[in-house]
Design an enzyme around this catalytic site. Sequence first.
Site, PDB file in Angstrom:
ATOM      1  N   CYS A   3       0.842  -1.201   0.000  1.00  0.00           N
ATOM      2  CA  CYS A   3       0.000   0.000   0.000  1.00  0.00           C
ATOM      3  C   CYS A   3       0.870   1.241   0.000  1.00  0.00           C
ATOM      4  O   CYS A   3       1.800   1.362   0.799  1.00  0.00           O
ATOM      5  CB  CYS A   3      -0.910  -0.015   1.229  1.00  0.00           C
ATOM      6  SG  CYS A   3      -1.911   1.471   1.403  1.00  0.00           S
ATOM      7  N   TRP A   4       0.547   2.177  -0.889  1.00  0.00           N
ATOM      8  CA  TRP A   4       1.322   3.426  -1.014  1.00  0.00           C
ATOM      9  C   TRP A   4       0.697   4.541  -0.181  1.00  0.00           C
ATOM     10  O   TRP A   4       1.131   5.666  -0.261  1.00  0.00           O
ATOM     11  CB  TRP A   4       1.354   3.849  -2.492  1.00  0.00           C
ATOM     12  CG  TRP A   4       2.506   4.691  -2.898  1.00  0.00           C
ATOM     13  CD1 TRP A   4       3.780   4.641  -2.432  1.00  0.00           C
ATOM     14  CD2 TRP A   4       2.489   5.717  -3.904  1.00  0.00           C
ATOM     15  NE1 TRP A   4       4.565   5.555  -3.093  1.00  0.00           N
ATOM     16  CE2 TRP A   4       3.804   6.227  -3.997  1.00  0.00           C
ATOM     17  CE3 TRP A   4       1.498   6.242  -4.744  1.00  0.00           C
ATOM     18  CZ2 TRP A   4       4.144   7.246  -4.892  1.00  0.00           C
ATOM     19  CZ3 TRP A   4       1.851   7.245  -5.626  1.00  0.00           C
ATOM     20  CH2 TRP A   4       3.162   7.735  -5.698  1.00  0.00           C
ATOM     21  N   GLU A   5      -0.354   4.206   0.557  1.00  0.00           N
ATOM     22  CA  GLU A   5      -1.128   5.195   1.322  1.00  0.00           C
ATOM     23  C   GLU A   5      -1.429   6.434   0.482  1.00  0.00           C
ATOM     24  O   GLU A   5      -1.180   7.578   0.870  1.00  0.00           O
ATOM     25  CB  GLU A   5      -0.430   5.569   2.623  1.00  0.00           C
ATOM     26  CG  GLU A   5       0.961   5.921   2.316  1.00  0.00           C
ATOM     27  CD  GLU A   5       2.008   5.876   3.355  1.00  0.00           C
ATOM     28  OE1 GLU A   5       2.173   6.864   4.052  1.00  0.00           O
ATOM     29  OE2 GLU A   5       2.687   4.853   3.410  1.00  0.00           O
TER      30      GLU A   5
ATOM     31  N   ALA B 100       7.695   3.715  -0.628  1.00  0.00           N
ATOM     32  CA  ALA B 100       8.625   4.008  -1.714  1.00  0.00           C
ATOM     33  C   ALA B 100       8.289   5.365  -2.314  1.00  0.00           C
ATOM     34  O   ALA B 100       7.155   5.825  -2.215  1.00  0.00           O
ATOM     35  CB  ALA B 100       8.529   2.928  -2.785  1.00  0.00           C
TER      36      ALA B 100
END
Lengths: 146, 277
Positions: A47-49, B218
């Site tokens: 998850c990249w939020e 990332a």
Amino acid sequence: MPSYVNPEKCDGCKALDKTACQHICPNDLMVLDKDKMKAYNRDVTMCWECYNCVKICPTQAVEVRSYADFVPLGASATPMRSTDTILWTVKFRNGTIKRFKFPIRTTPEGKAVPDGGFESNGGLDSPLLFTEPASIGMDDVFRLKN
Amino acid sequence: MAEFETVVVETDLLILGGGMAACGAAVEAAHWALQNGLKVALVDKAAMDRSGAVAMGLSAINQYVGLKDGANTIQDYVDYVRNDLMGITREDLVANIARHVDSTVHLFEKWGLPIWKDEKGAYVHEGRWQLMINGESYKVVVAEAAKNALLQTGVGQIFERVFIVGPLMDGERCAGAVGFSVRENKFYVFKSKATLVAMGGAVHVFKPRSSGEGMGRAWYPPWNSGSSAYFTLKAGAEMTCQEVRFIRCASRMRTDLWARGSCCSSRGRPTPPAATT
């Protein structure tokens, strides 16, 4: 850190063929448990939020577990997105609440005009893009030397 | 084992990807397709409104040359990039991007992206090349222009939630792409005269220092799975500028700080990896 679904608020978007969070997640992480009619994030490590599930949820059931270094325990940052603005409610752990409101677009939803009203020139054999040079604000586009 | 239906789509131009690059290409392509009676198909593995590396929005535009105001020249930008990359760059590609970026930014503004202005009406800069924006819906706005361009003219078709796995080859020529739906039991075969690849870079090439729930921390999105690199390699494309690597520990500056509207000050991606088929 990842988004998570508060099961007390989630109704599985029961009237729809798929949940809103499932529709929008760029990484296809949100899924619906059809037995419980609750959505969940199936892989928290990917998850990249990005908050898209948070913003789109019709029952505000999705939240993001934030990093403790800038959102410590008891604090939160919650977005509320409308058609032309976004309102962030930032809660500090001493109880202070601050709200920040920003515009998100200047045109009515759905009304982006592809050529932006710029005149079209040139052709496929020209280095000009279809709205250039008007959209550059110059007489011509910069030419590359061979 | 489920039965997979095979769906064959024939088009003139196939745009693979649904992020900022693909949306921009779709707007441009739709104009010429309409004039020349051609068809365009765009394939996105996610939902176009919020797909790609700008899914979450941004608080700055990281490249604006400012030609019309005489702020910089194309040569200035090329010099900046060459210096930044210690000489390892393709100056022709940098110049080609730089000469079209101002018009692109001006289109974004017309489409509805709020760009900060000072009291004289000039763009507010964060740095020499950066403009400040209220970009929560940056991608939504750009995707909307692309959808309108393709669908309102009738020249285009959009396929969402279709994951492209590789090129369709006709001898040495790339003749399209194959992929599958991540929603339905469907296998897609796209046949095209020209194929444009814009499926993002590759994230998690190296193992992140963070672990567990922090793995997704990332700079670029974890869904950038290297599809473009794989596709272009398999298609026999010339790949260039692949030595540009972007490794950062600055991702803590994302997410919650968007609320304050002042993060994302990466110095831009001077030359994105490019490939032609």
